[in-house]
Design an enzyme around this catalytic site. Structure first.
Site, short mmCIF file in Angstrom:
data_model
loop_
_atom_site.label_atom_id
_atom_site.label_comp_id
_atom_site.label_asym_id
_atom_site.label_seq_id
_atom_site.Cartn_x
_atom_site.Cartn_y
_atom_site.Cartn_z
N HIS A 1 -4.32 1.68 7.74
CA HIS A 1 -3.17 2.39 7.30
C HIS A 1 -3.08 3.00 6.51
O HIS A 1 -2.14 5.00 7.31
CB HIS A 1 -2.14 1.21 7.21
CG HIS A 1 -0.47 1.70 7.29
ND1 HIS A 1 -0.11 0.82 8.23
CD2 HIS A 1 -0.23 1.90 6.46
CE1 HIS A 1 1.70 1.13 8.20
NE2 HIS A 1 1.12 2.16 7.10
N GLU A 2 -3.39 2.87 5.39
CA GLU A 2 -3.11 3.67 4.51
C GLU A 2 -4.15 5.30 4.54
O GLU A 2 -3.64 6.64 4.12
CB GLU A 2 -3.12 3.63 2.64
CG GLU A 2 -2.57 2.33 2.66
CD GLU A 2 -0.65 2.05 2.79
OE1 GLU A 2 -0.68 3.39 2.58
OE2 GLU A 2 -0.73 1.26 2.63
N HIS B 1 -2.42 8.08 6.76
CA HIS B 1 -1.46 9.24 6.20
C HIS B 1 -1.59 9.86 5.61
O HIS B 1 -1.59 11.16 5.27
CB HIS B 1 -0.56 7.87 4.96
CG HIS B 1 0.41 7.15 6.08
ND1 HIS B 1 1.57 7.42 6.10
CD2 HIS B 1 0.79 5.67 5.13
CE1 HIS B 1 2.27 6.29 6.14
NE2 HIS B 1 2.08 5.64 5.52
N CYS C 1 6.27 0.30 7.67
CA CYS C 1 5.39 0.89 6.31
C CYS C 1 6.92 1.11 5.41
O CYS C 1 8.03 1.78 5.92
CB CYS C 1 5.34 2.13 7.79
SG CYS C 1 4.45 3.71 6.62
N LEU C 2 5.98 1.79 4.89
CA LEU C 2 7.66 1.98 3.22
C LEU C 2 8.29 3.15 3.73
O LEU C 2 9.31 3.39 3.47
CB LEU C 2 7.49 2.60 2.16
CG LEU C 2 6.66 0.60 1.10
CD1 LEU C 2 6.00 1.05 0.04
CD2 LEU C 2 7.72 0.00 1.59
N GLY D 1 1.14 -1.74 0.47
CA GLY D 1 -0.02 -0.08 0.06
C GLY D 1 0.97 1.39 0.10
O GLY D 1 1.63 1.27 0.40
N GLN E 1 2.96 10.41 1.39
CA GLN E 1 4.45 8.82 1.50
C GLN E 1 4.86 9.68 -0.11
O GLN E 1 6.70 9.53 0.23
CB GLN E 1 4.46 7.99 1.19
CG GLN E 1 3.52 7.39 3.15
CD GLN E 1 3.43 5.32 2.66
OE1 GLN E 1 1.78 5.42 2.10
NE2 GLN E 1 4.06 4.93 2.60
#
Length: 172
Positions: free
Chosen positions: A134-135, A138, A92-93, A46, A51
């Site tokens: 989660h996304e 962000h 997480c990226l 994701g 991000q």
């Protein structure tokens, strides 16, 4: 398509609240394509536009093993359908190399614009529900580390800041 740069914690731009998308046009579709390329290249499941330093309400996801199930969520919103919580390891990226257990509502209903600009909705549970929550965090300037103790968050921040300094040193 082009690969985008992923911001890493504690970069303050990750705390920016994303703006709604007014129109799903070529610019947004190009962003979606670039985000998929970036996410797949980083082996993520994701990615939120925040991000990659684009503060629009755009999320891409793909939970499949072979990049065969891409999902685009534009202006997404969710409602909790089941208060019972799931505990899952999240990574997480934007927080590379760290995985921690986070509790989130088990079942949700998500409403969003698809890639075609049309309103859609579905119910999600398990990994898909966790990933969506989660996304969407962000898009609201929140990271999974915000769910952790102050001590754990501080340790992660210190380790990443140290790594960023090492990465910026000239190579001899």
């Amino acid at each position: 398509m082009s690969k985008l740069n992923i911001l890493e914690f504690p970069d303050p731009r990750l705390r920016t609240i994303a703006e709604p998308v007014d129109l799903v046009d070529e610019e947004i579709l190009q962003l979606v394509d670039d985000m998929f390329e970036t996410m797949y290249d980083a082996n993520g499941i994701g990615l939120a536009a925040t991000q990659v330093n684009v503060h629009k309400q755009v999320v891409v996801m793909d939970l499949s093993e072979d990049a065969s199930d891409p999902l685009v969520l534009i202006n997404p919103r969710f409602d909790v359908l089941q208060q019972e919580q799931d505990e899952m390891q999240e990574g997480c990226l934007s927080v590379p190399g760290f995985y921690e257990t986070v509790k989130r509502p088990k079942r949700i209903k998500v409403d969003f614009l698809g890639r075609d600009g049309k309103m859609q909705s579905f119910e999600a549970e398990g990994l898909l529900a966790v990933c969506i929550q989660h996304e969407l965090d962000h898009l609201n300037g929140k990271l999974f580390v915000d769910y952790l103790s102050k001590l754990k968050r501080s340790r992660i921040r210190s380790k990443l800041e140290k790594q960023h300094k090492l990465d910026q040193q000239p190579q001899h």
